[in-house]
Design a protein around this motif. Structure first.
Motif, PDB file in Angstrom:
ATOM      1  N   ARG A 285      36.844 -31.125  14.765  1.00 36.48           N
ATOM      2  CA  ARG A 285      37.769 -32.152  14.255  1.00 36.48           C
ATOM      3  C   ARG A 285      37.207 -32.858  13.009  1.00 36.48           C
ATOM      4  O   ARG A 285      37.936 -33.512  12.276  1.00 36.48           O
ATOM      5  CB  ARG A 285      38.163 -33.126  15.363  1.00 36.48           C
ATOM      6  N   PHE A 286      35.893 -32.723  12.761  1.00 42.06           N
ATOM      7  CA  PHE A 286      35.335 -33.375  11.566  1.00 42.06           C
ATOM      8  C   PHE A 286      35.539 -32.542  10.301  1.00 42.06           C
ATOM      9  O   PHE A 286      35.418 -33.053   9.200  1.00 42.06           O
ATOM     10  CB  PHE A 286      33.849 -33.690  11.763  1.00 42.06           C
ATOM     11  N   ARG A 287      35.797 -31.237  10.483  1.00 47.37           N
ATOM     12  CA  ARG A 287      36.001 -30.422   9.280  1.00 47.37           C
ATOM     13  C   ARG A 287      37.266 -30.904   8.568  1.00 47.37           C
ATOM     14  O   ARG A 287      38.259 -31.196   9.214  1.00 47.37           O
ATOM     15  CB  ARG A 287      36.123 -28.948   9.657  1.00 47.37           C
ATOM     16  N   ARG A 288      37.204 -30.997   7.285  1.00 47.76           N
ATOM     17  CA  ARG A 288      38.270 -31.528   6.432  1.00 47.76           C
ATOM     18  C   ARG A 288      38.386 -33.052   6.514  1.00 47.76           C
ATOM     19  O   ARG A 288      39.074 -33.669   5.720  1.00 47.76           O
ATOM     20  CB  ARG A 288      39.651 -30.932   6.775  1.00 47.76           C
ATOM     21  N   ASN A 289      37.752 -33.671   7.522  1.00 45.26           N
ATOM     22  CA  ASN A 289      37.882 -35.128   7.660  1.00 45.26           C
ATOM     23  C   ASN A 289      36.637 -35.904   7.270  1.00 45.26           C
ATOM     24  O   ASN A 289      36.642 -37.139   7.286  1.00 45.26           O
ATOM     25  CB  ASN A 289      38.259 -35.493   9.103  1.00 45.26           C
ATOM     26  N   VAL A 290      35.565 -35.190   7.018  1.00 43.79           N
ATOM     27  CA  VAL A 290      34.362 -35.871   6.512  1.00 43.79           C
ATOM     28  C   VAL A 290      33.872 -35.141   5.270  1.00 43.79           C
ATOM     29  O   VAL A 290      34.177 -33.952   5.058  1.00 43.79           O
ATOM     30  CB  VAL A 290      33.185 -35.915   7.523  1.00 43.79           C
ATOM     31  N   HIS A 291      33.090 -35.874   4.497  1.00 45.97           N
ATOM     32  CA  HIS A 291      32.450 -35.262   3.333  1.00 45.97           C
ATOM     33  C   HIS A 291      31.084 -35.914   3.187  1.00 45.97           C
ATOM     34  O   HIS A 291      30.963 -37.133   3.282  1.00 45.97           O
ATOM     35  CB  HIS A 291      33.283 -35.510   2.068  1.00 45.97           C
TER      36      HIS A 291
END
Ligand code: ADQ
Length: 470
Positions: A285-291
């Motif tokens: 769920r963190f992929r695409r939502n964190v950088h």
């Protein structure tokens, strides 16, 4: 009031890039008079024995030049290839070349000779950092009787690491020539005390020449800080806002995880990227939502071990990109350049997580600056190495063992999922601690302790006097 003479390897430069330390000491020098003494940054064939005075943005600075060979032996050699790795417990990265010690002592002697004619009898001399451990000995040998203080910005090593340093006994004797030795953390005072106790006569061959007498040296911790309220202001300044807007355009809904460091193997950068990789691997769920943004300008890159950590970091970042990047999403950005304080403050404010995970660090001012820059209504979370001196101050950060990348990955998850109420509660405690340990008070308390009017009377509880072991 006595003048203050600040001595460090380099003198502060011109312009607004000066860090908190330079700003705090500049203030101190403005209040008490005095000057800053150090190397000019110039390498020449025949340096003059006399220092040149210059006014740098209102600060009186006295500088000397060095020869290329002396500078190499003193700076890249003994200071940064022996003392730095050993004090950071990285004996595997130390390179020992016997002749460097001569250059190290030689430059300290050169500093002393150039400083001597500039001194008045009641000047307080404040020497900074591991490059200049022998300076008090060299000054004393020239007859200087002033009070001299030393502040170590990096951690003090454990006994084993200390014993691995060539000439450690002489270096410890050099430290005993100071009236006051200041350390970043209690951890460091404890390590120092261990040396003093370990060399007690019962543990030695009985030869009294082997022992160092610390009976006239006061040792205490003076944790350095930043100016958190100045960072709070800076974080909403036009320059910071410009940086935030620039980032906002590309970030969208992504939460920013930020690392800001000099590129140094003590900062744990490859381990940090590995922890981030594990976060992405463990929880889709963190992929695409964190950088993750890592800012790490190269430092000391004439030294092989620094180039190697740079290569290791390049490889780690490439691996994470290759594994998780998509045509329209990249998991991380790695920027190899320094930014001004206002731009950094903007980045700190935007970051939902400040990831400060050195393997070992004297204090770590980035942690202080991150705390100072947060929005009180919506603060980010500090994930902090327990091996930074800052961990003694910031106990409401999420403290991690940076060598354990699973633990750091879990800390990242906790930080990203943390509800607002808990973030505010933790941050308020952090901000209070950052204010209690601000850099101006740090400088004042060191100088007050060094000044003769507050000289040892044996009643102050948190001072450690090391008993004579001779
Ligand atoms: P450093 O190892 O340089 O300092 P740190 O305390 O983290 O480590 O940073 C010092 C300053 O450099 C901070 O003010 C920070 O803003 C600035 N800085 C770091 N990375 C930067 C970047 N990428 N771009 C721009 N500025 C950057 C040594 C010791 C530390 C100790 C300090 C002060 O190693 O443990 O805290 O001295 O005593």
């Amino acid at each position: 009031m006595s003048r203050i003479i600040v001595v460090s390897n380099r003198t502060p430069g011109k312009g607004p890039t000066a860090g908190g330390l330079a700003v705090a000491l500049r203030k101190t020098l403005a209040e008490r008079e005095g000057f800053w003494f150090g190397w000019s940054g110039k390498l020449v064939e025949h340096p003059s024995e006399k220092a040149r005075f210059e006014d740098i943005d209102g600060l009186s600075v006295a500088q000397i030049d060095l020869t290329r060979d002396d500078h190499h032996a003193y700076y890249a050699g003994f200071s940064n290839s022996i003392l730095w790795p050993s004090f950071h417990l990285r004996l595997d990265l130390a390179t020992i070349e016997a002749h460097w010690y001569e250059g190290y002592r030689g430059v300290n002697a050169q500093f002393a000779r150039a400083l001597l004619p500039l001194l008045k009898p009641d000047d307080l001399i404040w020497v900074h950092d591991y490059h200049l451990i022998p300076l008090a000995s060299e000054l004393r040998a020239l007859g200087v009787r002033n009070r001299i203080g030393f502040y170590l910005h990096i951690p003090f090593p454990t006994l084993d690491a200390l014993y691995a340093i060539p000439h450690h006994q002489e270096l410890m004797r050099d430290l005993s020539r100071y009236d006051l030795v200041g350390m970043q953390a209690q951890r460091d005072v404890t390590a120092f005390t261990e040396f003093a106790e370990h060399q007690a006569p019962s543990n030695l061959s009985g030869d009294p020449l082997q022992t160092v007498d610390f009976s006239r040296t006061e040792v205490a911790s003076f944790p350095i800080g930043s100016d958190p309220d100045a960072f709070a202001k800076l974080a909403v300044s036009p320059a910071a806002t410009k940086m935030i807007k620039r980032m906002d355009r590309v970030m969208g809904v992504q939460k920013l995880v930020l690392g800001v460091d000099r590129l140094d193997y003590s900062k744990g950068l490859p381990q940090r990227v590995e922890a981030y990789e594990k976060l992405l691997a463990n929880d889709s769920r963190f992929r695409r939502n964190v950088h993750m943004l890592q800012v790490a300008p190269p430092s000391r890159d004439t030294i092989k071990e620094y180039r190697e950590v740079s290569d290791a970091l390049d490889a780690m970042c490439g691996r994470v990109m290759g594994r998780f990047a998509e045509p329209d999403w990249s998991p991380l950005t790695y920027v190899k350049r320094a930014y001004g304080q206002a731009s950094l403050a903007g980045l700190y404010r935007l970051a939902k997580v400040g990831l400060v995970t050195p393997l070992r660090d004297g204090m770590n001012l980035v942690a202080h600056e991150y705390v100072g820059s947060q929005d009180p209504k919506d603060p980010g979370v500090l994930v902090l190495s327990r091996f930074a001196g800052a961990a003694e101050i910031f106990d409401t950060a999420i403290l991690v063992n940076p060598f354990d990348t699973d633990e750091t990955a879990e800390a990242l998850r906790m930080a990203l999922d943390m509800p607002l109420e808990e973030r505010i509660e933790r941050w308020q405690a952090l901000m209070n601690a950052a204010r209690r340990h601000n850099v101006e008070d740090w400088s004042k308390s060191f100088i007050e302790r060094l000044a003769p009017s507050t000289a040892p009377d044996g009643t102050t509880r948190d001072i450690l006097y090391l008993a004579s072991v001779a």
